[in-house]
Each structure stands twice: as structure tokens, then as C-alpha cells.
Design a protein around this motif. Structure first.
Motif, PDB file in Angstrom:
ATOM      1  N   LEU A 276    -106.575  50.645 -10.615  1.00 40.19           N
ATOM      2  CA  LEU A 276    -107.788  51.093 -11.289  1.00 40.19           C
ATOM      3  C   LEU A 276    -108.263  52.440 -10.752  1.00 40.19           C
ATOM      4  CD1 LEU A 276    -109.759  47.723 -11.435  1.00 40.19           C
ATOM      5  CD2 LEU A 276    -108.705  48.920 -13.364  1.00 40.19           C
ATOM      6  N   ASP A 277    -108.027  52.678  -9.462  1.00 39.57           N
ATOM      7  CA  ASP A 277    -108.468  53.924  -8.829  1.00 39.57           C
ATOM      8  C   ASP A 277    -107.469  55.069  -8.976  1.00 39.57           C
ATOM      9  OD1 ASP A 277    -110.745  52.604  -8.007  1.00 39.57           O
ATOM     10  OD2 ASP A 277    -109.994  52.214  -5.971  1.00 39.57           O
ATOM     11  N   SER A 278    -106.380  54.836  -9.697  1.00 40.99           N
ATOM     12  CA  SER A 278    -105.293  55.824  -9.745  1.00 40.99           C
ATOM     13  C   SER A 278    -105.562  56.967 -10.714  1.00 40.99           C
ATOM     14  CB  SER A 278    -103.980  55.130 -10.124  1.00 40.99           C
ATOM     15  OG  SER A 278    -104.053  54.597 -11.446  1.00 40.99           O
ATOM     16  N   GLY A 279    -106.688  56.914 -11.404  1.00 39.53           N
ATOM     17  CA  GLY A 279    -107.014  57.991 -12.323  1.00 39.53           C
ATOM     18  C   GLY A 279    -106.667  57.672 -13.761  1.00 39.53           C
ATOM     19  N   LEU A 280    -107.010  56.463 -14.230  1.00 44.66           N
ATOM     20  CA  LEU A 280    -106.709  56.078 -15.604  1.00 44.66           C
ATOM     21  C   LEU A 280    -107.574  56.883 -16.567  1.00 44.66           C
ATOM     22  CD1 LEU A 280    -106.506  52.191 -15.198  1.00 44.66           C
ATOM     23  CD2 LEU A 280    -104.620  53.826 -15.328  1.00 44.66           C
ATOM     24  N   PRO A 281    -106.982  57.452 -17.599  1.00 47.82           N
ATOM     25  CA  PRO A 281    -107.746  58.260 -18.549  1.00 47.82           C
ATOM     26  C   PRO A 281    -108.621  57.401 -19.459  1.00 47.82           C
ATOM     27  CG  PRO A 281    -105.469  58.085 -19.263  1.00 47.82           C
ATOM     28  CD  PRO A 281    -105.551  57.441 -17.914  1.00 47.82           C
ATOM     29  N   GLU A 282    -109.569  58.046 -20.093  1.00 48.40           N
ATOM     30  CA  GLU A 282    -110.438  57.356 -21.043  1.00 48.40           C
ATOM     31  C   GLU A 282    -109.600  56.778 -22.181  1.00 48.40           C
ATOM     32  OE1 GLU A 282    -114.304  58.349 -23.900  1.00 48.40           O
ATOM     33  OE2 GLU A 282    -113.461  59.884 -22.576  1.00 48.40           O
TER      34      GLU A 282
END
Length: 375
Positions: A276-282
Motif C-alpha cells: 500500500l505504501d509503494s506508491g499506488l496511483p489513483e
């Protein structure tokens, strides 16, 4: 939506973290000995063979390491495949797909049927530090005997099959939608070589199962920055073994707290949070977390894949989210099969092949039969 790749490196650790990891591993024999001495006082431990107990204890101990530390001690998918092939007297056959993705082959590339395997297993062996999955770790060598067994058994049933294993990019070097894009490239590569969608079946476990669902979601709802998946017909089948279908708020599922899986609740929550903290885009949620997709998200799934097989284990830490998800898929797909493995754990079928003399479970036999019925 632009794809942003991390500047961090896979397995990037400090000298101190390396020392801590080595010290942690030096404690493993003591931890194993303690569990062997106390096994008769614990019902779940008494039910296991000594060899199996040693492997389960080893896994739990090793997963207490941080993700960079685990990545540091693991083989990458490329190395795992080549090491296994060499040890088993098999040729190394690979296709470079571009964009840092490769296909690794088991079997004759002339076979007309293909199983495309997307890795994501979590387990270890007594004599090696191998894990895989969560979009954090590479494929492990000991998933390969499982797929080799499936291939050989299908051959005995007059099913001419080869297995292609996708080596895809991992966190922190890449996050969604890069593995999805690489999976689309793999399908496009197979189609470009003249293989019909009707001769392609998918297989994926844990994170690999999630990646299959990303692929199906993309076919139904194209993701802007990923190449379109154009199929002349539906793919023949998709087998999802212990698929991860939700990563946020997973502590709400009772199976996460059973304490009988090879994965602890703490490890599962930590790895989920790192994803979740890996930078998932909108807009990534319905692709990355299939259980959180809108109700109608999979209503046309039949147009993309003809058959779906989902499995989990009685003690699988992801069991309850998978059970909840199965009710969605079976509502939309008439050719749906589901198996709950009694006393099974996360990625249960792979545990048939982590000893020198495999003990083939009914679930592994079910998987072989399911693939055979589709070729």
C-alpha cells in the motif's frame, strides 16, 4: 497516468542490516530445536512431520527480517530458474520481452498449449533461504518442481503443454501498473508466436493470483498507461492458488488471526502495508484489490476467460477474503470451481514439493485434472 519507478534498489541494505540479518539466521537452529522439543505440547505441531515442522518454523523465523533484508538473502527469479535448470539437467530457455520482463520456459517450446505462471509463493526450505510473493520477492526454485509435475502429468493425459514463467519487476524498483504491463507483454508475445488464446491457461499464487485478476480487470476495464489486451477469443482458463484479493484492512478477516498458517498475522500485515505504501496511483484499487472493486466489475469476465479455478486452505491466512471473493466470481461466471483444502495453508500445493520425495495432495491432483479438462 504516468508510471513512476522508484529510485531505490531491490535488496538495498546497509552494512548494519546485513549483520543483523546474518545474526538472525544464526539463531535459526536454536529456534528449530526449541520447537522440536515442545511440539508434543502443541496440537498443530503434533499433526506435522518433523521435516514439515522444521520448514514451517524456518519460514516464520526468516519472515521476521525486514523486506530489504529478505530481498538481500534471496535469489532473483532469473538465478532461481537457472540454478534449478542446471541441477535438473534441463536447458535454460528464455525470451526477453523488453521492459525488464522475461519468460522462462519448462518443456518443449513446440507444444501448442501453454500455461503462463505468475509467481507469488511464500515458503522456505530447510537448506535454503527462498521465498517469493507480495510483489516484494522473486520466484523460488521450489515452485518449479510443482509446475514440472503438472506438465509431466498433463503429458501422460495426452495434453501437449509447456510452462512459461514470467519474471516481472518487484517493489521497490517498480510498482503497479508495471507488473500488469509486463503480464500483458507476455500474453502479446505468446499470441505473436501463433498461440491461440484458447490454448493459453493462466496459473498464479498469492500475489501471482492477484496479478491474474489485474490482467482480467485490465481486459474488462483498460488501464490508461498499460497496452491494451486484444484477444480474438477468451483465454482458456485461470487457476488462482491462495490469491491475494485485498491488502487494506485485512485484519478484519478472522482467518488472519488463526495462527496456524506458515505466515503470521504480523508478517502478512507488514507486507500488505508495504504494498500500500509503494506508491499506488489513483484509480488502482479495483485492479490491485479485487475484493474492493465495484459490484459489476467482473460481470463480463466470461468474455475474457472461459474457466476459473480458485483454491485456498483451511488455515490460509487469506482464507476468508478468498471465500468472500469467490461468491462474486461464481455469481458472474458459470464455469467456476472452488476448493478449500482441509488442513491446508497458504499456497498449500507447493508444500507437496519441498521434500525430496513429494507427497502429492488431492488439491494438486485436482489442479492437474482441471488443467487437463481445458486442453
Amino acid at each position: 497516468m504516468p508510471v513512476v519507478e522508484s529510485k531505490r534498489s531491490y535488496a538495498q541494505v546497509t552494512a548494519w542490516e546485513k549483520a543483523v540479518a546474518k545474526g538472525h539466521m544464526l539463531l535459526l537452529p536454536v529456534v528449530i530445536l526449541w520447537n522440536l522439543c515442545t511440539r508434543y505440547f502443541r496440537a498443530d505441531a503434533r499433526e506435522k512431520s518433523i521435516a514439515r515442522l522444521v520448514k514451517d518454523v524456518s519460514l516464520r523465523h526468516k519472515t521476521n527480517l525486514s523486506t530489504p533484508q529478505l530481498q538481500y538473502v534471496l535469489s532473483r527469479t532469473d538465478d532461481a530458474y537457472k540454478t534449478w535448470a542446471k541441477e535438473n539437467g534441463m536447458s535454460v530457455v528464455e525470451d526477453d520481452l523488453g521492459d525488464n520482463a522475461k519468460l522462462y520456459w519448462l518443456g518443449d517450446k513446440k507444444a501448442k498449449n501453454v500455461i503462463l505462471y505468475l509467481h507469488g509463493e511464500f515458503y522456505s526450505t530447510q537448506d535454503a533461504d527462498h521465498f517469493g510473493g507480495a510483489f516484494l520477492f522473486s520466484m523460488v526454485e521450489h515452485s518449479l518442481p510443482f509446475w514440472k509435475y503438472v506438465q509431466e502429468e498433463l503429458g501422460k493425459k495426452n495434453c501437449d503443454v509447456r510452462v512459461a514463467i514470467l519474471g516481472y519487476s518487484l517493489i521497490p524498483e517498480a510498482t503497479f501498473p508495471i507488473p500488469l504491463k509486463q503480464t500483458v507483454l507476455a500474453i502479446q508475445h505468446l499470441l505473436a508466436t501463433g498461440i491461440s488464446p484458447q490454448n493459453i491457461q493462466l496459473g498464479g499464487d498469492s500475489a501471482g493470483g492477484a496479478l491474474i485478476l489485474q490482467l482480467l480487470s485490465h481486459a474488462l476495464h483498460p488501464y490508461e498507461s498499460v497496452p491494451a489486451l486484444k484477444l480474438s477469443a477468451p483465454l482458456r482458463g485461470a487457476c488462482l492458488i491462495s490469491p491475494c484479493v485485498q491488502v487494506s484492512d485485512i485484519a478484519r478477516f478472522p482467518s488472519c488471526k488463526l495462527g496456524k498458517d506458515v505466515l503470521s498475522e504480523a508478517t502478512t500485515l507488514r507486507w500488505a502495508q508495504e504494498l500500500l505504501d509503494s506508491g499506488l496511483p489513483e484509480g488502482a484499487t479495483p485492479y490491485v484489490q479485487a475484493l474492493k472493486a465495484p459490484d459489476s466489475w467482473f460481470q463480463d469476465i466470461r468474455s475474457v476467460v472461459e474457466r476459473v479455478f480458485v483454491t485456498t486452505g483451511q488455515f490460509d491466512v487469506l482464507r476468508d477474503q478468498i471465500v468472500e471473493f469467490k461468491s462474486i466470481i461464481e455469481k458472474h461466471h458459470p464455469d467456476f470451481k472452488y476448493v478449500l483444502q482441509e488442513n491446508g495453508v497458504h499456497d498449500g500445493p507447493f508444500f507437496d514439493f519441498i521434500t525430496e520425495e513429494p507427497e502429492i495432495s488431492q488439491l494438486t491432483l485436482d489442479i492437474v485434472e482441471w488443467y487437463a479438462s481445458g486442453f
